[in-house]
Write a protein that holds these residues in place. Structure first.
Motif, mmCIF file in Angstrom:
data_model
loop_
_atom_site.group_PDB
_atom_site.id
_atom_site.type_symbol
_atom_site.label_atom_id
_atom_site.label_comp_id
_atom_site.label_asym_id
_atom_site.label_seq_id
_atom_site.Cartn_x
_atom_site.Cartn_y
_atom_site.Cartn_z
ATOM 1 N N GLN A 35 49.695 43.147 42.133
ATOM 2 C CA GLN A 35 48.637 42.327 42.707
ATOM 3 C C GLN A 35 48.671 40.898 42.159
ATOM 4 O OE1 GLN A 35 48.033 44.517 40.286
ATOM 5 N NE2 GLN A 35 47.145 43.157 38.770
ATOM 6 N N MET A 100 42.890 46.260 41.429
ATOM 7 C CA MET A 100 42.845 46.480 42.873
ATOM 8 C C MET A 100 41.661 47.364 43.271
ATOM 9 S SD MET A 100 46.862 46.715 44.037
ATOM 10 C CE MET A 100 47.372 48.014 42.912
ATOM 11 N N GLY A 101 40.775 47.614 42.324
ATOM 12 C CA GLY A 101 39.564 48.363 42.629
ATOM 13 C C GLY A 101 39.666 49.862 42.477
ATOM 14 N N THR A 247 29.623 37.502 41.462
ATOM 15 C CA THR A 247 30.493 38.079 42.483
ATOM 16 C C THR A 247 29.887 39.387 42.979
ATOM 17 O OG1 THR A 247 32.449 37.128 41.420
ATOM 18 C CG2 THR A 247 32.825 38.941 42.959
ATOM 19 N N GLU A 249 29.297 43.147 43.890
ATOM 20 C CA GLU A 249 29.813 44.269 43.115
ATOM 21 C C GLU A 249 31.087 44.859 43.718
ATOM 22 O OE1 GLU A 249 28.213 48.405 41.048
ATOM 23 O OE2 GLU A 249 26.871 47.166 42.269
ATOM 24 N N ALA A 250 31.196 44.898 45.041
ATOM 25 C CA ALA A 250 32.367 45.489 45.689
ATOM 26 C C ALA A 250 33.648 44.724 45.391
ATOM 27 C CB ALA A 250 32.156 45.566 47.201
ATOM 28 N N GLU A 251 33.517 43.458 45.003
ATOM 29 C CA GLU A 251 34.698 42.644 44.701
ATOM 30 C C GLU A 251 34.698 42.147 43.257
ATOM 31 O OE1 GLU A 251 35.154 39.501 47.516
ATOM 32 O OE2 GLU A 251 35.463 40.866 49.218
ATOM 33 N N ARG A 252 33.855 42.725 42.436
ATOM 34 C CA ARG A 252 33.708 42.226 41.065
ATOM 35 C C ARG A 252 34.981 42.405 40.252
ATOM 36 N NH1 ARG A 252 27.981 43.609 39.048
ATOM 37 N NH2 ARG A 252 27.568 42.220 40.814
ATOM 38 N N HIS A 253 35.746 43.444 40.542
ATOM 39 C CA HIS A 253 37.000 43.644 39.811
ATOM 40 C C HIS A 253 37.959 42.469 40.006
ATOM 41 C CE1 HIS A 253 37.518 45.326 43.861
ATOM 42 N NE2 HIS A 253 38.790 45.013 43.756
ATOM 43 N N LEU A 254 37.855 41.771 41.154
ATOM 44 C CA LEU A 254 38.715 40.615 41.393
ATOM 45 C C LEU A 254 38.353 39.489 40.436
ATOM 46 C CD1 LEU A 254 38.618 40.618 45.306
ATOM 47 C CD2 LEU A 254 40.298 41.710 43.792
ATOM 48 N N SER A 255 37.072 39.326 40.178
ATOM 49 C CA SER A 255 36.619 38.311 39.235
ATOM 50 C C SER A 255 37.019 38.676 37.809
ATOM 51 C CB SER A 255 35.102 38.150 39.336
ATOM 52 O OG SER A 255 34.606 37.260 38.373
ATOM 53 N N SER A 258 41.032 38.315 37.318
ATOM 54 C CA SER A 258 41.693 37.057 37.645
ATOM 55 C C SER A 258 42.245 36.423 36.374
ATOM 56 C CB SER A 258 40.689 36.107 38.304
ATOM 57 O OG SER A 258 41.273 34.851 38.536
#
Length: 333
Positions: A35, A100-101, A247, A249-255, A258
């Motif tokens: 990723q 990637m969640g 961010t 919660e559904a995309e918090r792993h991206l934050s 990073s």
């Protein structure tokens, strides 16, 4: 103790590995993090072509990212390109899955995967996903089976320890030092940090760039394994969480992930500025050359036989050279 290096796989990694060989490192590991990275096997093949002595391997492969036949064929290819220099390690997927969640894979899946992978390299017919298969490469398409490549397992708890004892040739550890490490002949320990110059402040810009990405793992790991409360208990943790929680919660792993192992992301920078940098020596192998030597001696006493250092920041040569000098001065294991 062997002194090795690791790189978060990048387009510069083959040249970085060639540099590490010239400086005197024993082995180079590169991460399987699609990723955020180029392909780990392409990178290792290029490194094999540019080096002659240094050991090479993925550290760590995440089984769910590829079919066991794919990793077996890639391992055999690298063994042909760099004979006698290849080792492979497997892990359940911190960056390689959580960024990637996904959650980590189960140790039951890891056990089955390594059994299939090793059986394929031995030239056996194995069963995977209900089908029978083996490596069918004709002469000239891969080395003749069996392909003998050491396998390390990234284990920190009892389930991983059990798999490593049954199926591995050693451990690949990071972030903690379980008591069972002393029972293995080969323990590679992945570490981050930087050797400070005499009188250098631990919150200088250089230290921030070179030691910060490894230090930030304390926050990334605390969040993934302990949640927001665990992070808020760290110095600068409130500032870190305040940024992350902006961010959804559904995309918090991206934050969270990073810049992982490469640079400070916005949350990491906020925590550093809020006083989190005071934790640098506790979270990484950082300090003066004497302090780094003592830390490496302590790791050796706990069972580490191969220290694996990932340099960060803009001056890779400086980081590799200073760390190797400190490590070579450490007492023999």
């Amino acid at each position: 103790m062997d002194v090795s290096c690791a790189f978060p796989t990048a387009l510069s990694s083959p040249d970085d590995i060639a540099l590490a060989e010239r400086i005197g490192y024993d082995r180079a590991w590169v991460y399987d993090t699609p990723q955020q990275s180029p392909d780990v096997w392409m990178t290792l093949a290029l490194a094999a072509d540019r080096t002659e002595r240094i050991g090479l391997g993925p550290g760590v492969l995440v089984p769910s990212l590829r079919h066991p036949m794919t990793n077996a064929a890639a391992t055999a290819t690298l063994a042909a390109l760099a004979p006698g220099r290849v080792a492979v390690s497997f892990g359940t997927g911190f960056t390689g899955r959580r960024a990637m969640g996904y959650r980590a894979i189960t140790w039951r899946f890891m056990d089955a995967y390594i059994r299939a992978f090793r059986g394929l390299l031995r030239g056996e017919t194995v069963e995977w996903e209900g089908a029978r298969m083996r490596m069918l490469h004709p002469d000239g398409h891969a080395p003749a089976r069996p392909v003998d490549v050491p396998v390390l397992v990234g284990a920190l708890g009892p389930k991983g320890d059990s798999v490593a004892r049954r199926l591995g040739d050693g451990l690949y550890a990071t972030l903690s030092t379980p008591d069972f490490m002393t029972e293995y002949d080969w323990v590679a320990y992945l570490a981050w940090g930087t050797v400070l110059d005499d009188g250098e402040s631990p919150d200088s810009d250089r230290v921030r760039a070179a030691g910060g990405p490894g230090w930030a793992l304390a926050y990334h790991g605390a969040y993934e394994f302990g949640g927001a409360d665990a992070v808020r208990g760290l110095p600068g943790g409130d500032a870190w969480m305040d940024v992350v929680e902006r961010t959804p919660e559904a995309e918090r792993h991206l934050s969270v992930h990073s810049g992982h192992c490469v640079e400070l992301n916005e949350a990491d920078a906020a925590a550093w500025s809020a006083g989190g940098h005071a934790m640098l020596r506790d979270a990484t192998v950082s300090g003066t050359a004497d302090e780094v030597r003592r830390t490496i001696d302590d790791l050796a006493a706990k069972g580490v036989t191969e220290i694996v250092f990932q340099p960060c920041g803009p001056d890779t040569a400086r980081e590799l050279e200073r760390f190797l000098d400190a490590a070579r001065a450490a007492a023999p294991a």
